[in-house]
Design a protein around this motif. Structure first.
Motif, short mmCIF file in Angstrom:
data_model
loop_
_atom_site.label_atom_id
_atom_site.label_comp_id
_atom_site.label_asym_id
_atom_site.label_seq_id
_atom_site.Cartn_x
_atom_site.Cartn_y
_atom_site.Cartn_z
N LYS A 79 0.81 -1.22 0.00
CA LYS A 79 0.00 0.00 0.00
C LYS A 79 0.85 1.27 0.00
O LYS A 79 0.55 2.22 -0.74
CB LYS A 79 -0.93 -0.01 1.22
N TRP A 80 1.90 1.31 0.82
CA TRP A 80 2.62 2.56 1.01
C TRP A 80 3.94 2.66 0.25
O TRP A 80 4.51 3.74 0.14
CB TRP A 80 2.86 2.82 2.49
N ILE A 81 4.42 1.53 -0.28
CA ILE A 81 5.63 1.58 -1.11
C ILE A 81 5.30 1.10 -2.52
O ILE A 81 5.54 1.80 -3.50
CB ILE A 81 6.77 0.74 -0.50
N GLY A 82 4.75 -0.10 -2.60
CA GLY A 82 4.26 -0.60 -3.88
C GLY A 82 5.33 -0.96 -4.88
O GLY A 82 6.49 -1.23 -4.53
N ASP A 83 4.93 -0.95 -6.14
CA ASP A 83 5.82 -1.34 -7.23
C ASP A 83 6.81 -0.21 -7.51
O ASP A 83 6.42 0.93 -7.70
CB ASP A 83 4.98 -1.65 -8.48
N CYS A 84 8.08 -0.54 -7.53
CA CYS A 84 9.12 0.46 -7.79
C CYS A 84 9.97 0.03 -8.99
O CYS A 84 11.20 -0.09 -8.89
CB CYS A 84 9.99 0.67 -6.56
N LYS A 85 9.28 -0.22 -10.12
CA LYS A 85 10.03 -0.56 -11.34
C LYS A 85 11.00 0.56 -11.69
O LYS A 85 12.13 0.32 -12.10
CB LYS A 85 9.05 -0.78 -12.50
N GLU A 86 10.50 1.77 -11.54
CA GLU A 86 11.36 2.93 -11.63
C GLU A 86 11.68 3.39 -10.22
O GLU A 86 10.81 3.34 -9.33
CB GLU A 86 10.67 4.06 -12.41
N PRO A 87 12.89 3.82 -9.96
CA PRO A 87 13.25 4.23 -8.60
C PRO A 87 12.29 5.29 -8.05
O PRO A 87 11.91 6.24 -8.75
CB PRO A 87 14.66 4.81 -8.76
N LYS A 88 11.86 5.10 -6.80
CA LYS A 88 10.97 6.05 -6.14
C LYS A 88 11.68 6.67 -4.95
O LYS A 88 12.35 5.97 -4.18
CB LYS A 88 9.70 5.35 -5.63
N GLU A 89 11.52 7.96 -4.81
CA GLU A 89 12.10 8.65 -3.66
C GLU A 89 11.03 8.83 -2.59
O GLU A 89 9.93 9.32 -2.86
CB GLU A 89 12.64 10.02 -4.07
N PHE A 90 11.35 8.42 -1.36
CA PHE A 90 10.46 8.62 -0.22
C PHE A 90 11.16 9.51 0.78
O PHE A 90 12.30 9.26 1.16
CB PHE A 90 10.11 7.26 0.42
N ARG A 91 10.44 10.54 1.22
CA ARG A 91 11.06 11.54 2.09
C ARG A 91 10.74 11.32 3.57
O ARG A 91 11.63 11.33 4.40
CB ARG A 91 10.63 12.94 1.66
N SER A 92 9.47 11.15 3.90
CA SER A 92 9.07 10.99 5.31
C SER A 92 9.14 9.52 5.69
O SER A 92 8.13 8.82 5.79
CB SER A 92 7.66 11.55 5.52
N ILE A 93 10.35 9.03 5.91
CA ILE A 93 10.56 7.59 6.13
C ILE A 93 9.95 7.13 7.44
O ILE A 93 9.36 6.04 7.52
CB ILE A 93 12.05 7.23 6.07
N TRP A 94 10.05 7.93 8.48
CA TRP A 94 9.48 7.52 9.77
C TRP A 94 7.96 7.39 9.66
O TRP A 94 7.36 6.44 10.17
CB TRP A 94 9.86 8.51 10.86
N SER A 95 7.33 8.31 8.98
CA SER A 95 5.89 8.23 8.77
C SER A 95 5.53 7.00 7.94
O SER A 95 4.54 6.31 8.21
CB SER A 95 5.39 9.50 8.07
N LEU A 96 6.37 6.70 6.95
CA LEU A 96 6.14 5.53 6.09
C LEU A 96 6.20 4.24 6.91
O LEU A 96 5.29 3.40 6.84
CB LEU A 96 7.21 5.50 4.99
N THR A 97 7.26 4.06 7.69
CA THR A 97 7.38 2.83 8.48
C THR A 97 6.31 2.77 9.56
O THR A 97 5.82 1.68 9.90
CB THR A 97 8.77 2.74 9.13
N ASN A 98 5.91 3.92 10.08
CA ASN A 98 4.87 3.96 11.10
C ASN A 98 3.54 3.45 10.54
O ASN A 98 2.81 2.70 11.19
CB ASN A 98 4.71 5.38 11.62
N ASN A 99 3.23 3.86 9.31
CA ASN A 99 2.00 3.40 8.66
C ASN A 99 2.00 1.88 8.48
O ASN A 99 0.98 1.21 8.67
CB ASN A 99 1.82 4.08 7.31
#
Length: 503
Positions: A155-175
């Motif tokens: 849901k929150w990372i998904g398919d990364c065929k192309e590189p994806k940049e994630f900025r709020s990593i703590w919020s991401l892992t918390n979800n």
């Protein structure tokens, strides 16, 4: 003449101001008894050591220990704090009848969780729940953890065929982590509502700013700081109120349904379980004094439990992702272990498979050892006094802070490379990430060590395992990112991570 009177008035004002400052300094000057830990001298009146405590913490405390020994006191924010290092630290952790964790000094929990009342009782119930119904039953919970971690990653990372940049990593892992925790705490029926998992995950971030306010008003009086930070609460703003309303709306029909079935079926009632084990709601309902009319009380107790279960675990996972992403060699070696275990279990990891992750377990322990919090777990002396084994005595009411970094980076125990991050330091040491001792105090110590640590480590290893298998992860900068320092505490790095599907 008028100009002369004006200058005289200004001069008199200065004199009065100086007199007030002198009186204030005399009143606030710390007084240390002869047998107490030495008070480190300071040169700035009133402020004492506050500047170094906030902006030069690691160097300042290291120099203090080298010069004044195992126990010493500093003067910060208008009061004396005794700092205890490695050799005395365990005495604080195991003597609960003398040293009480001063949670109210950090956050006004009694006003935030206004329905709890007796925090001691709630802490006892939650500790028993974490120990007997969660940590002791991890094998039962593993399929649920695995299922919802995978769902969260999709849901929150998904398919990364192309590189994806994630900025709020703590919020991401918390979800992601909120999903399995919510399902185990309130059951899959209630947790199927997205707003439930979001509230359980978000509320720790919402109350966090209250604890980040520096106690500057404590220079005048500690009660004044408490009054100032609780002003919003006194005027009706409570960051938990919105989340409490959401949780009650969703779990109320679930509890009512269970109560009705209990009355109808009597002894034939079968508790709602995760396989063979209660969820937290069922556990609360099983208490002899359960009272449905006090639903707000149980929801606040649930928030107290998840405050540590989600936010702290997601913070540790975030640190781990940055530690991993900035070290390609470490990442590759963890991937090899993950591939081997994934092949053995055909992609469906169970409890025994997680136990085989020796390199990952060592990595997680090293991540926790390098949290870089210099001081942690503020305590208060609640007995008349206490004399440490080194001969120093601390009086009743004294604040005690634990110099945890002195234990976690002890060269006597970890060797000359104690300050170095070595991900596989513990692989052959029979020293799992859950094992507490006097040099590894991440989870406290003694019989009062965190009862939820087994679940937290297990969950962290599963999320790392799944992410390692699925993605290449690197820091945007290509370097190891530094943590964010807030005085003696740290927060995870604020940089970005790049996720890309493994080819």
């Amino acid at each position: 003449m008028g100009e002369y009177l004006k200058e005289t008035s200004v001069f008199q004002t200065y004199i009065v101001g100086i007199i007030i400052l002198i009186i204030f300094y005399i009143i606030k000057r710390p007084r240390i008894a002869a047998n107490e830990p030495p008070l480190v001298p300071y040169t700035i009146p009133i402020l004492g050591h506050t500047y170094n405590y906030l902006f030069n913490t690691q160097k300042f405390l290291k120099e203090c220990k080298e010069q004044y020994g195992e126990c010493f006191s500093v003067y910060v924010f208008g009061y004396v704090v005794t700092v205890v290092s490695r050799d005395s630290l365990s005495e604080v952790l195991i003597n609960r009848e003398v040293f009480e964790l001063d949670i109210f000094e950090i956050l006004p929990f009694n006003m935030i969780f206004e329905n709890v009342g007796d925090f001691g009782k709630v802490a006892h119930i939650n500790a028993k729940l974490a120990r007997e119904k969660i940590s002791a039953k991890i094998e039962v919970c593993t399929p649920v953890i695995r299922k919802y971690i995978v769902e969260g990653i999709d849901k929150w990372i998904g398919d990364c065929k192309e590189p994806k940049e994630f900025r709020s990593i703590w919020s991401l892992t918390n979800n992601i982590i909120a999903l399995p925790v919510a399902n185990i705490m309130v059951g899959e029926e209630a947790a199927s509502h997205e707003d439930v998992t979001k509230s359980l995950g978000d509320f720790a971030f919402d109350i966090g700013p209250l604890g980040a306010i520096p106690p500057v008003f404590s220079f005048i009086h500690p009660k004044l700081h408490e009054f100032v930070i609780t002003l919003p609460l006194r005027f009706g703003w409570n960051p938990v109120a919105r989340h409490r309303k959401i949780i009650i709306n969703q779990i109320k029909p679930v509890i009512e349904k269970r109560i009705k079935e209990k009355k109808t079926l009597g002894k034939d009632y079968k508790p709602y379980v995760i396989k063979d084990e209660f969820d937290a709601l069922e556990y609360y309902m099983s208490q002899p004094d359960f009272d449905y009319s006090k639903l707000h009380y149980y929801v606040d107790a649930l928030f107290v439990l998840t405050f540590g279960a989600i936010g702290t675990t997601s913070g540790a996972v975030t640190n781990g992702l940055f530690d991993m992403a900035g070290r390609p060699d470490c990442f590759n070696e963890l991937y090899e272990e993950a591939m081997m275990i994934d092949k053995e279990c055909n992609g469906s990891i169970g409890f025994a498979d997680v136990q085989k992750m020796k390199k990952l377990d060592s990595f997680v322990k090293e991540v926790l050892r390098h949290s870089d919090d210099t001081l942690k777990r503020l305590h208060k002396v609640i007995s008349e006094s206490y004399t440490f084994s080194n001969g120093y005595t601390v009086p009743k009411g004294r604040r005690i802070n634990l110099y945890v970094n002195d234990a976690l980076k002890s060269k006597d125990f970890y060797g000359d490379d104690a300050d170095e991050f070595k991900p596989f330091r513990f692989v052959n040491e029979n020293s799992p990430a859950t094992k507490v001792d006097r040099n590894y105090v991440v989870f406290g110590g003694g019989k009062h060590a965190c009862p939820g640590r087994f679940f937290a480590i297990h969950e962290a290893k599963i999320i790392f395992h799944k992410l390692i298998l699925r993605y290449n992860i690197k820091t945007k900068s290509g370097k190891i990112e530094n943590k964010t320092y807030l005085g003696p505490s740290t927060l995870p790095p604020r940089g970005s991570l790049i996720f890309e599907n493994r080819k």
